[in-house]
Scaffold this active site. Structure first.
Site, PDB file in Angstrom:
ATOM      1  N   GLU A   1       0.845  -1.210   0.000  1.00  0.00           N
ATOM      2  CA  GLU A   1       0.000   0.000   0.000  1.00  0.00           C
ATOM      3  C   GLU A   1       0.871   1.247   0.000  1.00  0.00           C
ATOM      4  OE1 GLU A   1      -3.348   1.907   3.009  1.00  0.00           O
ATOM      5  OE2 GLU A   1      -3.331  -0.256   2.674  1.00  0.00           O
TER       6      GLU A   1
ATOM      7  N   GLU B   1      -2.961  10.640   3.053  1.00  0.00           N
ATOM      8  CA  GLU B   1      -4.125  10.744   3.934  1.00  0.00           C
ATOM      9  C   GLU B   1      -4.175  12.100   4.621  1.00  0.00           C
ATOM     10  OE1 GLU B   1      -4.888   6.154   5.332  1.00  0.00           O
ATOM     11  OE2 GLU B   1      -3.623   7.401   6.602  1.00  0.00           O
TER      12      GLU B   1
END
Length: 731
Positions: free
Chosen positions: A605, A609
């Site tokens: 990943e 964010e």
């Protein structure tokens, strides 16, 4: 048991503040403890003989609680000398305890769907730790004491508890709802006053204002009330099978079980746990991660260091992946980027950072020297593979091959020759390493189709990182993450790289300004995950004329979640590329807005964010697990997060953000300016398998990460004006 972790000084300071707040609050008096048959008659406190400090601290706690009639709670307390699981190196044997339990029992209490595939193959038997056996026997000892003393009701406590400010008021209210004053009969067997709900489905029914009827799904036995009849029922059900808090759930169907709607007894955050949990290694093996399971990965690998001498580069890379899948921290020198630093470490006899080394000329040329420097080292020579072009080191290939083989001729325990990786004997390979290979992962292993592109790291365009303030957060610790503070000490990488190295080209393949939701490009998700307080819903996604895509977070129950939110994902997977988003994230505590690349099996990943409690910064993150597509390496829970200050509030206006993912490094951009770079092993390898691209917004369970969610602020919306996706090629 106390499972709370963290910095001791910080935890102690927090606890002192909690105690001061409680002291100035109006706690009231406990009215339901006394000698009447319908009152709580006794408290049994489980405490190890060697934990004198804890007993002293508990006595202070008990003295702080007032009983009706100008008495103190301590007057009703009896200490139960706990069984010590660390007093002997031998297993603790008792007819009251079964030495193992089934994984299906764990699933019954906490129905994590990821357990199902393992259970369907074989219902694994889990061996209890000595500490778990000792804790179970200590509680059984308290139950028997209750029966011997003929107590109608008793509160059983572990010594690491803390009475919440509303303990007295809450206990009085609960007792009055559960045992009306005019009753002459026992109305319950078990009452939880301290608990933690499981992540995947605490089952309960409403009973009263303060109480639920519990069906299953409660961890902890820090503070619970047991009736005389309930103690007898539990003893009749012996032996205990599994950790005591798990086993109690298995017996709920034979008991009258209630729980407070909110814990009024908590575990102290300033006490460390010395318990050991049997389920954690098993969860690690099937890809469900906890901090302690990282230690299991470190222990899984066999002999090391391992030096791989390669006459066939592609096969050697696959040997490196296999070593990584077996728990080895493996450095594969794909583009000779580590040659000088590793040579320097070896020359200076410094401790080796990696467990295995693949593709180094210094190994190829100096195997005799290395064998002398590292007596425990193993050497693997990879000579060839079917239908694979060799990476020829020189025209004297055969001469060198014969020379290496001859040198190790009398050292079979230190040398392994791999002629063809397709026909390798995995039992022989595991025996050589002296480790247990995961055959289910390797049985279907095929030569990895991904060969590192031929990149010249000496010929690249430099782009400088903007002067942005970054903060390294706590990160996972496992073989595929280097402790970030050690990077520069070992000369492997940099904590804060100041330049990006641009290699190759990006070609635009998707541009979407969301005049409509293109179903060829996107799929709307309607699922969730454990740390998400919401379930994703298509109802929370809208197309706004001229403004793009809107993703809402609502205080509206969906499925088993209290909230609903939104997420979309690309229909296609991408291996390297540029992913650009013009957006305005949510500013609201407890909410995360993100765009990211992700895959499972193995879990890899790359994140960008925004944390709702402070949208003047963003969080970068990488999760890396090794393996080929389909291998079940899904370890991690924090990844390797770093926060970076933006210099503005992202929630106030649209800005353009981007991730550039190349084989050799990952770069993060804000409004076209490079703000952060991570190269290989800084502190993880670069993800190297195809991933999908996600956009979402969701309320997090982690108050530490994004703050405590405020329902009054909801609903909130994330706006996405456009998305651009580019593929990468080396030329």
């Amino acid at each position: 048991m106390n499972i709370i972790k963290g910095n001791n000084l910080f935890k102690r300071a927090i606890f002192i503040i909690q105690r001061l707040k409680r002291r100035i609050s109006n706690k009231g008096e406990i009215k339901v403890i006394g000698n009447d048959k319908n009152q709580l008659q006794q408290l049994y406190v489980i405490n190890l003989d060697r934990q004198e400090k804890r007993w002293e601290e508990f006595q202070k706690e008990a003295k702080s609680q007032k009983i009706n009639g100008n008495r103190k709670l301590l007057e009703f307390c009896t200490r139960i000398s706990a069984i010590d699981g660390q007093s002997s190196s031998q297993p603790i044997e008792s007819l009251d305890i079964s030495s193992s339990y089934r994984l299906s029992n764990q699933y019954y209490v906490d129905p994590d769907p990821r357990l199902l595939s393992a259970i369907r193959k074989q219902d694994i038997k889990v061996s209890m730790t000595k500490e778990e056996v000792a804790v179970s026997l200590s509680h059984i000892k308290a139950w028997r004491t209750l029966i011997q003393q003929n107590r109608a009701y008793a509160l059983i406590l572990e010594d690491d508890i803390y009475f919440e400010t509303e303990f007295a008021e809450g206990l009085n209210q609960i007792w009055n709802e559960l045992i009306p004053g005019d009753t002459n009969t026992c109305t319950f067997d078990l009452l939880y006053l301290s608990f933690r709900e499981v992540e995947h489905g605490y089952e309960k029914r409403h009973f009263s204002k303060s109480l639920n009827i519990s069906v299953r799904g409660l961890w902890w036995l820090s503070g619970y009330v047991l009736s005389l009849e309930g103690a007898r029922k539990l003893l009749n059900e012996l032996p205990v099978e599994g950790p005591i808090d798990l086993w109690m759930n298995l017996k709920f169907n034979k008991l009258r079980v209630y729980s407070a709607k909110r814990s009024i007894i908590s575990q102290r955050i300033d006490f460390n746990s010395d318990n050991s949990y049997s389920i954690l290694p098993v969860l690690s093996q099937i890809g469900i991660q906890s901090d302690k399971t990282h230690l299991e990965l470190e222990q899984k690998k066999g002999r090391n260091p391992v030096f791989v001498i390669d006459f066939c580069w592609k096969s050697a890379v696959n040997v490196g992946y296999i070593l990584s899948m077996s728990g080895y921290r493996c450095c594969i020198n794909k583009w000779n980027e580590f040659d000088s630093s590793i040579e320097k470490i070896i020359d200076n006899l410094k401790p080796l950072l990696f467990d295995a080394y693949v593709g180094f000329d210094s190994i190829y040329d100096n195997y005799e020297v290395l064998e002398g420097l590292y007596p425990e080292a193993l050497f693997i020579l990879v000579s060839g593979s079917k239908n694979v072009n060799s990476k020829t080191k020189s025209d004297t290939h055969k001469v060198l091959f014969d020379k290496v083989s001859s040198f190790f001729e009398d050292k079979e325990d230190k040398f392994l020759l791999i002629n063809e990786i397709e026909s390798i004997d995995w039992n022989e390979f595991g025996f050589f390493l002296q480790c247990q290979l995961e055959h289910d992962k390797l049985a279907d292993f095929k030569l990895n189709g991904f060969e590192p592109p031929d990149i010249d790291l000496k010929n690249y365009e430099i782009v400088e990182v903007s002067d942005c303030t970054s903060q390294i957060l706590q990160h996972d610790v496992h073989p595929w993450i280097i402790p970030i503070n050690n990077l520069e000490n070992y000369g492997v990488g940099h904590k804060n790289r100041t330049i990006g190295r641009l290699i190759g080209e990006f070609k635009k393949v998707v541009y979407d300004d969301f005049k409509y939701l293109d179903k060829d490009n996107w799929r709307i998700l309607e699922n969730s995950f454990p740390s998400n307080l919401a379930q994703f819903s298509k109802e929370n996604i809208s197309i706004l004329k001229g403004q793009g895509l809107e993703m809402k977070t609502l205080k509206k129950a969906k499925g088993k979640k209290e909230y609903s939110s939104a997420s979309i994902v690309t229909s296609s997977e991408y291996l390297f590329g540029k992913f650009e988003v013009e957006m305005k994230p949510i500013k609201s505590e407890g909410i995360i807005t993100a765009f990211f690349l992700h895959r499972n099996d193995p879990w890899q990943e790359i994140d960008f964010e925004f944390l709702g409690n402070d949208t003047t910064k963003f969080l970068t993150n990488i999760y890396y697990n090794p393996g080929h597509v389909g291998s079940n390496n899904n370890f991690g829970n924090r990844g390797t997060p770093i926060t970076i200050k933006l210099g503005f509030d992202a929630s106030e206006s649209f800005h353009k953000y981007a991730i550039e993912w190349s084989p050799h490094e990952i770069r993060w951009y804000v409004d076209g300016k490079l703000v952060h770079v991570r190269a290989n092993w800084e502190p993880t390898p670069i993800p190297d398998l195809p991933m999908q691209f996600f956009l979402n917004t969701w309320p997090t369970i982690s108050e530490e990460l994004a703050g405590n969610i405020n329902n009054a602020n909801l609903p909130k919306c994330t706006l996405v004006k456009n998305v651009g996706i580019y593929t990468w090629s080396k030329s």
